[in-house]
Design a protein around this motif. Structure first.
Motif, short mmCIF file in Angstrom:
data_model
loop_
_atom_site.label_atom_id
_atom_site.label_comp_id
_atom_site.label_asym_id
_atom_site.label_seq_id
_atom_site.Cartn_x
_atom_site.Cartn_y
_atom_site.Cartn_z
N GLY A 101 0.83 -1.20 0.00
CA GLY A 101 0.00 0.00 0.00
C GLY A 101 0.86 1.24 0.00
O GLY A 101 1.86 1.31 0.72
N HIS A 102 0.48 2.21 -0.84
CA HIS A 102 1.22 3.47 -0.88
C HIS A 102 0.39 4.58 -0.26
O HIS A 102 -0.77 4.78 -0.61
CB HIS A 102 1.61 3.84 -2.31
CG HIS A 102 2.39 5.12 -2.39
ND1 HIS A 102 3.64 5.26 -1.84
CD2 HIS A 102 2.08 6.35 -2.91
CE1 HIS A 102 4.08 6.48 -2.04
NE2 HIS A 102 3.14 7.17 -2.67
N SER A 130 4.29 1.90 2.10
CA SER A 130 5.10 2.84 1.33
C SER A 130 4.61 4.27 1.53
O SER A 130 3.41 4.54 1.48
CB SER A 130 5.02 2.47 -0.16
OG SER A 130 5.57 3.49 -0.98
N GLY A 131 5.56 5.19 1.76
CA GLY A 131 5.24 6.60 1.78
C GLY A 131 4.24 7.00 2.85
O GLY A 131 3.46 7.94 2.66
N ARG A 132 4.28 6.33 4.00
CA ARG A 132 3.32 6.64 5.04
C ARG A 132 3.92 6.39 6.42
O ARG A 132 4.58 5.37 6.64
CB ARG A 132 2.06 5.78 4.89
CG ARG A 132 0.96 6.09 5.89
CD ARG A 132 0.36 7.46 5.69
NE ARG A 132 -0.52 7.85 6.80
CZ ARG A 132 -1.16 9.01 6.86
NH1 ARG A 132 -1.04 9.88 5.86
NH2 ARG A 132 -1.92 9.30 7.89
N ARG A 133 3.69 7.30 7.31
CA ARG A 133 4.13 7.12 8.68
C ARG A 133 3.31 6.02 9.36
O ARG A 133 2.20 5.69 8.92
CB ARG A 133 4.00 8.43 9.46
CG ARG A 133 2.61 9.02 9.44
CD ARG A 133 2.63 10.46 9.98
NE ARG A 133 1.35 11.11 9.79
CZ ARG A 133 1.00 11.76 8.70
NH1 ARG A 133 1.85 11.82 7.67
NH2 ARG A 133 -0.16 12.34 8.59
N VAL A 202 7.59 -4.36 5.82
CA VAL A 202 8.65 -3.64 5.11
C VAL A 202 8.14 -2.23 4.83
O VAL A 202 7.14 -2.05 4.13
CB VAL A 202 9.02 -4.34 3.79
CG1 VAL A 202 10.14 -3.56 3.09
CG2 VAL A 202 9.44 -5.78 4.04
N ALA A 203 8.81 -1.23 5.40
CA ALA A 203 8.47 0.17 5.14
C ALA A 203 9.39 0.71 4.06
O ALA A 203 10.61 0.51 4.11
CB ALA A 203 8.60 1.00 6.41
N LEU A 204 8.79 1.37 3.06
CA LEU A 204 9.55 1.97 1.97
C LEU A 204 9.23 3.46 1.92
O LEU A 204 8.06 3.86 1.94
CB LEU A 204 9.19 1.33 0.62
CG LEU A 204 9.34 -0.18 0.50
CD1 LEU A 204 8.03 -0.88 0.84
CD2 LEU A 204 9.76 -0.57 -0.92
N VAL A 205 10.29 4.29 1.85
CA VAL A 205 10.07 5.74 1.85
C VAL A 205 11.08 6.41 0.92
O VAL A 205 12.15 5.86 0.63
CB VAL A 205 10.22 6.34 3.26
CG1 VAL A 205 9.15 5.79 4.20
CG2 VAL A 205 11.61 6.09 3.83
N GLY A 206 10.70 7.62 0.46
CA GLY A 206 11.64 8.48 -0.24
C GLY A 206 12.39 9.33 0.76
O GLY A 206 11.82 9.76 1.78
N GLN A 211 5.87 13.85 3.74
CA GLN A 211 4.75 13.22 4.44
C GLN A 211 5.19 12.25 5.53
O GLN A 211 4.36 11.83 6.34
CB GLN A 211 3.86 12.47 3.43
CG GLN A 211 3.23 13.36 2.38
CD GLN A 211 2.30 14.39 2.97
OE1 GLN A 211 2.69 15.54 3.17
NE2 GLN A 211 1.09 13.99 3.26
N VAL A 212 6.46 11.87 5.54
CA VAL A 212 6.91 10.88 6.52
C VAL A 212 8.40 11.05 6.79
O VAL A 212 9.21 11.16 5.87
CB VAL A 212 6.61 9.44 6.04
CG1 VAL A 212 7.16 9.18 4.66
CG2 VAL A 212 7.13 8.40 7.03
N THR A 213 8.76 11.11 8.06
CA THR A 213 10.16 11.15 8.45
C THR A 213 10.68 9.73 8.64
O THR A 213 9.91 8.77 8.72
CB THR A 213 10.35 11.92 9.76
OG1 THR A 213 9.73 11.19 10.83
CG2 THR A 213 9.72 13.32 9.67
#
Length: 279
Positions: A101-102, A130-133, A202-206, A211-213
């Motif tokens: 989920g993004h 993905s892309g979410r705190r 699994v957390a994926l971030v940019g 939007q998320v640190t």
């Protein structure tokens, strides 16, 4: 919230309304169910399906109020959305499931996973957020209360919607009601404490996502007793568009490592709790 002009119908409960499958993968060992971002649609994950099939059977969730479901009313809360999609997702559980989920989709995927485990299902093979705190990390946000111009400006800031579509009044009028409803759903969401998940997360971030640190992403580890991994990619909130091939390859490699004992629906394999940046 604003209501779309014309007569709206209640969201369908039919499996075919909720699930899109773009490529056949009858012999795959795992099924990946993808949950779009706010205002997004199932077709966002067509490239994922094209790349992962036939090794992975990819199913994408189609929310009401968009594309071929435009005549159906939007669903304005995360719990209602999770309850509505649950029967369709449960019907996919004839093989091990993984969720991706993004953004808003990460929260929705988490809530659906909670409901599955609550109902006695085996833990997911993977939960990709993905892309979410993490759900326990709340920010006070009110994008859904902005006027249309403010909502468009937010979409352009995050680069999640084609600017040419936002510049076309007719297309904008079709897009914004679903976007506003989704923002309302995710911004009014409050995590209700309960049993932790048992699946790997699994957390994926940019690395430049407003939007998320990193700390907010790491907090996903608190929501499951299973293994945890953080993967950081270059880019902003929609890093997965700019670096799509790398993200999809990471999914392919990871899901290839899933091993399910014959006759069992659980998960074997997976790394321990780690914090690793993607390279």
């Amino acid at each position: 919230m604003r209501e779309r002009k014309g007569v709206m119908t209640q969201p369908s409960t039919d499996f075919e309304a909720w699930i899109r499958r773009y490529h056949q993968a009858p012999s795959s060992g795992v099924r990946l169910v993808c949950f779009p971002h706010a205002g997004g649609s199932a077709s966002f994950f067509f490239p994922v399906s094209a790349r992962l099939s036939p090794a992975v059977d990819v199913a994408a969730v189609q929310y009401p109020g968009r594309q071929d479901r435009r005549a159906e009313a939007n669903i304005g809360t995360i719990p209602e959305m999770a309850d509505a999609v649950l029967p369709a997702v449960r019907a996919l559980a004839d093989r091990p499931l993984a969720f991706f989920g993004h953004s808003m989709g990460a929260v929705l995927a988490y809530e659906v996973a909670r409901r599955l485990e609550r109902d006695g299902a085996e833990p997911l093979a993977r939960l990709y957020v993905s892309g979410r705190r993490a759900p326990s990390r709340h920010r006070s946000e009110h994008v859904h209360e902005l006027d249309d111009a403010g909502l468009v400006a937010e979409l352009q800031r995050l680069s999640g919607t084609d600017s040419s579509l936002l510049g076309d009044p007719e297309a904008r009028d079709m897009i914004l009601p679903a976007v506003r409803s989704d923002y309302h759903a995710v911004e009014t969401y409050r995590h209700v404490p309960g049993a932790a998940l048992r699946c790997p997360v699994v957390a994926l971030v940019g690395d430049r996502d407003p939007q998320v640190t990193r700390d907010e992403a790491l907090a996903w580890a608190e929501h499951s007793s299973g293994p945890f991994d953080l993967r950081v990619f270059p880019g902003g909130h929609f890093y997965l568009v700019e670096h799509g091939p790398r993200v999809i390859q990471a999914l392919a490699d990871d899901l290839a490592a899933v091993r399910v004992p014959s006759g069992a629906g659980g998960v074997a394999g997976g790394a321990g709790r780690t914090d690793a940046a993607a390279t």
